[in-house]
Design a protein around this motif. Structure first.
Motif: not given
Length: 122
Positions: A104-108, A111-112
Motif C-alpha cells: 500500500n504505497p499510500t500507507d500513512r 508516507l510519514e
C-alpha cells in the motif's frame, strides 16, 4: 564540447545527443509488467545477443536489488524507456524482478517516514 569520459553521446551544452526512444528502438511498452517501485536484481546470467550500452549500464546498476525508479534516475532516461531496457534484461534471464516489499504505497506510516527522511535531508 563533450564532458571528459562521456564520449560522443553527451554534450555539455546540448545534453544527451541520442534521443531516449532511440535507446529502446522506438519501443514504448515493456514485455514485463514493471512499475516504478518494482525491485530488479542481476541473476548472474550472461545475456545472449547484442545489448546496447544502456543495457550494460542498467545491468551493472542491478548488482544489488534496486527499484526501477532508481535505475531510471542513474541512467538519466525516462521511466518508460528504462522499463523497456529492464524488461529486455528480464526476458533474457539477466535480471529478476519482484514487486515492492509493501503493498500500500499510500500507507500513512510509510508516507510519514518518507517525509521525516526528507526533512532530515534539508
Amino acid at each position: 564540447m563533450a564532458a571528459t569520459g562521456d564520449g560522443p553521446w553527451l554534450d555539455d551544452a546540448a545534453g544527451r545527443l541520442v534521443r531516449p526512444y532511440t535507446v529502446s528502438n522506438g519501443r514504448t511498452r515493456p514485455t514485463t509488467a514493471l512499475d516504478l517501485l518494482t525491485q530488479v536484481m542481476a541473476t548472474g546470467t550472461t545475456p545472449f545477443g547484442y545489448l546496447g550500452p544502456e543495457h550494460a549500464q542498467a545491468l551493472d546498476l542491478c548488482r544489488a536489488p534496486v527499484s526501477v525508479a532508481e535505475v531510471a534516475a542513474h541512467l538519466k532516461l525516462p521511466a518508460a524507456v528504462t522499463k523497456v531496457l529492464l524488461s529486455d534484461l528480464v526476458d533474457c534471464g539477466a535480471l529478476t524482478e519482484r514487486p515492492p516489499a509493501f503493498h500500500n504505497p499510500t500507507d500513512r506510516s510509510l508516507l510519514e517516514a518518507v517525509l521525516d527522511g526528507l526533512r532530515r535531508q534539508l
